[in-house]
Design an enzyme around this catalytic site. Structure first.
Site, PDB file in Angstrom:
ATOM      1  N   GLU A 209      -5.827   2.100  -7.138  1.00 45.16           N
ATOM      2  CA  GLU A 209      -5.989   3.238  -6.241  1.00 45.16           C
ATOM      3  C   GLU A 209      -7.322   3.943  -6.468  1.00 45.16           C
ATOM      4  O   GLU A 209      -7.925   4.461  -5.532  1.00 45.16           O
ATOM      5  CB  GLU A 209      -4.819   4.203  -6.428  1.00 45.16           C
TER       6      GLU A 209
ATOM      7  N   ILE B  19       2.332  -7.213  -5.461  1.00 48.86           N
ATOM      8  CA  ILE B  19       2.114  -6.940  -4.030  1.00 48.86           C
ATOM      9  C   ILE B  19       0.759  -7.481  -3.589  1.00 48.86           C
ATOM     10  O   ILE B  19       0.128  -6.978  -2.672  1.00 48.86           O
ATOM     11  CB  ILE B  19       2.271  -5.437  -3.727  1.00 48.86           C
TER      12      ILE B  19
ATOM     13  N   ILE C  17      -9.750  -3.245 -18.920  1.00 47.44           N
ATOM     14  CA  ILE C  17      -9.544  -4.025 -17.699  1.00 47.44           C
ATOM     15  C   ILE C  17      -8.848  -5.321 -18.110  1.00 47.44           C
ATOM     16  O   ILE C  17      -9.409  -6.154 -18.816  1.00 47.44           O
ATOM     17  CB  ILE C  17     -10.892  -4.294 -16.996  1.00 47.44           C
TER      18      ILE C  17
ATOM     19  N   ASN D 177      -7.799  -7.906 -16.472  1.00 47.42           N
ATOM     20  CA  ASN D 177      -8.329  -9.134 -15.885  1.00 47.42           C
ATOM     21  C   ASN D 177      -9.427  -8.713 -14.915  1.00 47.42           C
ATOM     22  O   ASN D 177      -9.147  -8.194 -13.841  1.00 47.42           O
ATOM     23  CB  ASN D 177      -7.216  -9.900 -15.159  1.00 47.42           C
TER      24      ASN D 177
ATOM     25  N   PHE E  85       0.817  -1.221   0.000  1.00 43.60           N
ATOM     26  CA  PHE E  85       0.000   0.000   0.000  1.00 43.60           C
ATOM     27  C   PHE E  85       0.846   1.265   0.000  1.00 43.60           C
ATOM     28  O   PHE E  85       0.412   2.311   0.466  1.00 43.60           O
ATOM     29  CB  PHE E  85      -0.972   0.013   1.182  1.00 43.60           C
TER      30      PHE E  85
END
Ligand code: FAD
Ligand code: SF4
Lengths: 316, 730
Positions: B690, B466, B614, B616, B240
């Site tokens: 985000e 991540i 998009i 996925n 993050f």
């Protein structure tokens, strides 16, 4: 964590005797509170006495018609017991409002009663704290005190007792049964079990050194509607800002104990005469001596409003 | 590959693999516990010792003495490293405060020592024997108190038209101040590293989002050549933004390892993470909006105050206000105060996340003043061009479509315009909306792609995953480009010996890193075609074969025994300057507020996102619902409690710093609008990780207001902030 020695207790009396023989010894039950504190060196026992092997994990009826809860009964089992759910619903609901499923599987009745405060300064060994290090001062006074006590506290400590279970036990007039190192036993009424901080916030209960809890006894069922209302910042897995344990009878009389407001479960028997007159009157009496900080003054309003909801639920 | 003209049709547009809801290719490794995280590379490193970091006990001042005798004599201890014996250290470019204190202490829990021992328990025990004496100094710890000393941050200032004049004469005005608290990333995996020296070469297994930054800053800190440092970070248990930069775990592991002459692993203990590392800084934000009676914005101003360590930077909370709504007269300004709290820095959607927490309440307040529906108010103030430079269009902007779709799907028409009207039992019910906005950043990103004699493809790039799904979308990209199924693709990430990538940050990772893989694949396709004597424009890569005209060769054959390798990077040209590239969304939330206790509980949430292609939908949805969850935390509970006397964040563990639990998140939905953005990259994608967070907290705040009629402008909206203004109980 400091290195420590370890033994398994063979009987309650022997556990107490062993604790008296070894200064700095501690009992370990579920370990869910003690081990965390040991890792942070807030608790530094030189010796651990593991009591998990003792056969104190049963619930039995008492001759008087009450219920005797062994010290090692796990919070999960206690909350799920049919007799508890039927006759002492406030206790079951309080337990289920606490911690998480995994923790409740480990946590014991005695360990829960003796869990230590969640004052954040108590957890930071760089900060003065009279409870952790007597005489060092209280960092929470004038600091971050939103979670802390509004009543019954002292200049030495404004911490709260975080247990949900203990609040219900207070409303139920439970008795804590113990055995001392010399082998004598006694029953300590829950009202006298937890202490106010005074000048000695590090002494939290009436237990004497080495004294071992064998059971908690509930008197015969009091009837009435049982409600436990825990108010917190998230929906689960958080300590109470304020909690209310209530047993309310049909005629509107009842008992009320509060969590999250004081160094011990907070009940003022004399104030309960006001319960039939409603939440405002009752809470004014229960928290008559409240001295909140700027950050936690809301708890007084919150306690009253929570009690209002509890009484409405009990009537409903 | 230089990307400086809009993308035209390319193999990605086939969407056989890209754009499909493919399961994570690393999912099995993770669910079976086989994905090695930073602290777990026990196969790679033998005979390691454990380091335990000691944090400073004061917020500001100097160390006057250290007594290490007891620690050094403790069982199992191999070394104790402090500033005294660490040798001369440099400082990373991305670090504000030093990662090892001494003799000066810059902030609470700044590392003062690392104790290395045979076992973790021995290291921890000995660490607690390190005796440090300090001379404390006065510090500034209170943003509100330091506000008047804050200085203007020049590059943030922007002004268009005559804001003050237009605002003063606007028929309808709002002038309100909002606050957002310091927040912690609070990811599951702590900062952790294992360091091993081989002569003067250093390998560090770590948990870091930006491998190239991390390797460079580690070399700088240790004053050694960059090429002698290797960073390896294949799996990251959340970041993050908290792992964008080199942190003390890597430095202490390296120093401890040098001193102990053994590989050393260090994980920051949870209580240290909050004050030792970075956090999202608190803000005070003043917003002024002036409109005509028709609701058209004529003036919009946003100023924000935040604090940081000397030499640090501001929380850029005004950025979205430059671009989100129309209006001829505009003003934005950041101010920065010097604070001696721990270092502030990026946390998921830095700038926009706290900025929209304020701006989107202000928009709600303004709509109410105007008697307009908050969706309509936003719609009529939409702009398709950069309002500061109307010759610059947005590359693709579907804010209005997001709002309209969301309103329709959510049942927005059932919302009562007057607050405090809807009730169900003891619950006051409310609905809220907010716009979501996050700029689309693009970063140079490289990759190497290998085709082997079995026709299988391996991608190597120092890109990180991540928890977002980078492995999977990179595999999808390579599969699409090379015409193979995804099981024929192996992806290797997070190693500084691989080509440098965009890394994971600022939601630029997915688009930029897949574009880098695209570039390398184009190069490889060309090489294959050339080798086969095909005209590369005619070559079709499909079903594990290359075809041109009526000739067809399997990839395995084409690769031959040695295989073929291509490496390239995507570099972005001027398109992002000529076109404003941003991502958009709308959040809709329904809450219940307990009429007695003021407790807020989310009932349902919907996000509608327009963020380019998009790649996925499954991993993208996970990003958005995770972000929405984080938004709930920001709205309702997350706050680092500052002790303004002692200068530290008091609630430095996960019991006291509350984030949402499952029971807080009953129902979430995500809709992605059909969108491709040829200005963003050959992938035509943008970021969503985000965007999903931006605006969520304000939508919740607005829903709470709609439920209660009590406006709270200070986050988090805990019950104490509205309790005494809730209706009397009957
Ligand atoms: C993350 C987390 C969240 C939590 N949330 C809540 C919550 O919401 N509400 C809540 O009420 N609690 C909560 N708890 C606390 C939890 O209920 C206690 O940790 C648990 O009840 C302690 O029981 P234990 O058996 O594990 O005690 P231990 O940790 O084993 O012991 C605790 C103390 O009791 C002493 N002791 C144990 N048995 C005896 C005995 N028979 N006689 C004398 N002394 C004894 C030990 O020496 C020790 O000092 C939470 C805990 C955690 C870790
Ligand atoms: S309130 Fe009690 S526990 Fe908290 S710092 Fe003060 S003395 Fe310690």
């Amino acid at each position: 964590m400091k290195p420590f020695t370890y033994e398994r207790a063979t009987s309650p009396a022997e556990a107490a005797a062993a604790a008296a023989r070894r200064p700095g010894a501690k009992f370990i039950a579920g370990g869910t509170n003690l081990l965390d504190l040991m890792k942070l060196q807030i608790e530094t026992p030189a010796h651990l006495i593991d009591v998990n092997g003792l056969a104190l994990d049963k619930l039995e009826p008492t001759p008087e018609g009450g219920l005797r809860i062994g010290a090692l009964v796990r919070n999960t089992d206690l909350a799920a017991d049919q007799r508890v759910r039927r006759d002492y619903g406030v206790l079951s609901r309080a337990l289920l409002a606490g911690a998480s499923g995994q923790l409740r599987n480990k946590a014991t009745t005695a360990g829960n009663l003796l869990q230590r405060t969640r004052c954040p300064y108590f957890y930071d060994t760089n900060q003065p704290c009279n409870k952790r290090q007597p005489g060092s001062g209280c960092s929470a006074l004038g600091g971050f005190s939103r979670q802390l006590a509004v009543v019954g506290h002292s200049e030495a400590c404004i911490a709260t007792n975080p247990s949900d279970m203990a609040v219900a036990l207070r409303a139920l007039d439970a008795v804590v049964e113990t055995v001392k190192p010399d082998g004598t036993t006694r029953g300590i009424p829950i009202a006298e079990f937890h202490r106010l901080p005074g000048d000695t916030p590090h002494i939290e209960t009436a237990l004497e050194p080495g004294e071992f809890i064998t059971a908690v006894t509930l008197p015969p069922p009091a009837g009435g509607r049982h409600v436990y209302r825990k108010v917190r910042d998230r929906a689960s897995y958080a300590f109470a800002l304020v909690s209310v344990a209530a047993v309310v009878q049909r005629d509107g009389t009842g008992r009320v104990a509060l969590g999250g407001v004081a160094h011990r479960p907070w009940r003022v028997e004399a104030a309960e005469a006001e319960v039939p007159r409603g939440a405002r009157a009752a809470m004014a009496a229960i928290l008559a001596n409240a001295r909140p900080t700027h950050e936690n003054a809301f708890k007084v309003t919150l306690a009253e409003r929570a009690l209002h909801a509890v009484l409405a639920e009990a009537r409903g | 590959m230089k990307f400086d003209t809009p993308a035209t049709t390319n193999p990605i547009d086939q969407l056989k693999v890209v754009g499909q809801p493919v399961d994570r290719i690393d999912g099995r490794l993770k669910t079976t516990g086989q994905a090695p995280y930073a602290y777990e590379h026990n196969d790679a490193v033998r005979d390691h010792a454990y380091g335990y970091v000691v944090g400073a006990a004061i917020a500001k001042g100097r160390i006057t003495g250290m007594d290490l005798r007891a620690a050094r004599a403790a069982p199992g201890v191999l070394a104790v490293v402090t500033a005294e014996n660490a040798g001369a250290l440099g400082k990373g470019r991305m670090n504000t405060a030093r990662l090892l204190a001494g003799p000066e202490v810059d902030h609470y829990h700044q590392a003062v020592a690392v104790v290395v021992a045979e076992t973790f328990e021995q290291a921890r025990d000995a660490a607690q024997m390190v005796q440090v004496s300090y001379a404390g100094a006065e510090g500034a710890f209170d943003l509100a108190a330091a506000r008047d000393l804050a200085e203007k941050v020049d590059q943030s200032a922007s002004a268009t038209g005559d804001f003050e004049g237009a605002f003063a004469t606007a028929p309808v005005q709002l002038d309100a101040t909002y606050t957002t608290p310091d927040q912690s990333h609070a990811m599951m995996e702590p900062h952790a590293s294992i360091a091993a020296w081989d002569g003067d070469r250093l390998v560090v297994w770590t948990s870091n989002q930006m491998i190239e930054w991390g390797a460079g800053d580690l070399a700088r800190t240790l004053n050694m050549p960059r090429e002698k440092v290797r960073l390896i970070s294949p799996f990251i248990g959340g970041g993050f933004g908290g792992k964008l930069f080199l942190r003390t775990d890597a430095v202490m592991a390296a120093l401890g390892s040098r001193a102990a002459r053994r590989p050393v692993k260090v994980a920051l203990q949870r209580p240290l993470m909050i004050n030792n590392t970075t956090h999202r800084p608190a803000t005070i934000q003043r917003i002024r909006i002036g409109t005509g009676r028709d609701g058209r914005i004529v003036a919009i101003g946003h100023e924000s105050w935040s604090g940081d360590q000397p030499g640090g930077g501001p929380e850029t909370a005004v950025d979205q206000t430059r671009l989100l709504y129309t209006g001829a007269n505009r003003l934005t300004q950041l101010r920065l105060a010097v604070l001696d709290l721990p270092e502030g820095n990026a946390m998921r959607a830095p700038g926009e996340a706290p900025g929209l927490m304020a701006l989107e309440i202000a928009m709600d307040e303004m709509a109410e003043k105007l008697g307009m529906d908050p969706v309509e108010f936003r719609v009529i103030n939409d702009t398709q061009v950069d309002p500061n430079d109307t010759s610059r269009p947005f590359s693709r902007r579907q804010l209005v479509e997001c709002l309209r779709t969301g309103a329709e799907q959510f049942g927005w028409s059932r919302r009562s315009a007057r607050p405090g009207q809807a009730r169900e039992g003891s619950w006051l019910l409310g609905m809220g909306v907010a716009a979501a906005f996050r700029n689309n950043l693009v970063m140079t990103s490289g990759a190497r792609v290998r085709l082997d004699g079995r026709g299988e493809v391996t991608v190597e790039t120092d890109m990180t995953d991540i928890g977002t799904g980078s492995y999977t979308i990179i595999a999808q990209t390579a599969a699409e480009m090379m015409g193979v199924t995804i099981d024929k693709v192996t992806v290797r990430l997070g190693d500084s010996s691989f080509p440098a990538s965009a890394g994971s940050g600022g939601q630029w990772g997915a688009n930029s890193s897949t574009a880098g893989v695209y570039a390398a694949c184009v190069k490889l396709r060309n090489a294959v075609a050339r080798k086969l004597g095909f005209n590369s424009a005619d070559a079709v890569f499909e079903d594990g074969q290359v075809r041109a005209g009526n000739r067809s060769v399997t990839l395995a054959e084409a690769a031959g025994g040695e295989g073929m390798v291509a490496e390239d990077a995507i570099e972005f040209g001027e398109l992002s300057k000529r076109f404003q590239q941003s991502t958009f969304g709308a959040h809709f939330v329904e809450v219940g507020v307990d009429a007695a206790t003021g407790e807020v509980r989310i009932r349902r949430m919907l996000a509608v996102c327009a963020a380019g292609r998009i790649l996925n939908p499954k991993t993208a949805r996970s990003q958005v619902i995770g972000a929405m969850t984080m938004g709930v935390g920001g709205a309702l509970m997350e706050e680092l409690a500052v002790d303004t006397r002692r200068g530290f964040f008091v609630n430095h563990d996960l019991a006291a710093y509350e984030v949402p639990v499952h029971a807080d998140i009953p129902h979430q939905e995500v809709i992605f609008l059909d969108e491709v953005d040829p200005m963003s990259s050959p992938m035509k994608a943008k970021g969503v990780g985000e965007l999903g967070l931006c605006g969520v907290a304000a939508a919740i705040a607005n829903a709470i207001y709609n439920a209660t009629g009590v406006r709270v402008r200070d986050y988090p909206i805990t019950l104490d902030k509205h309790l005494d203004r809730l209706p009397e109980l009957a």
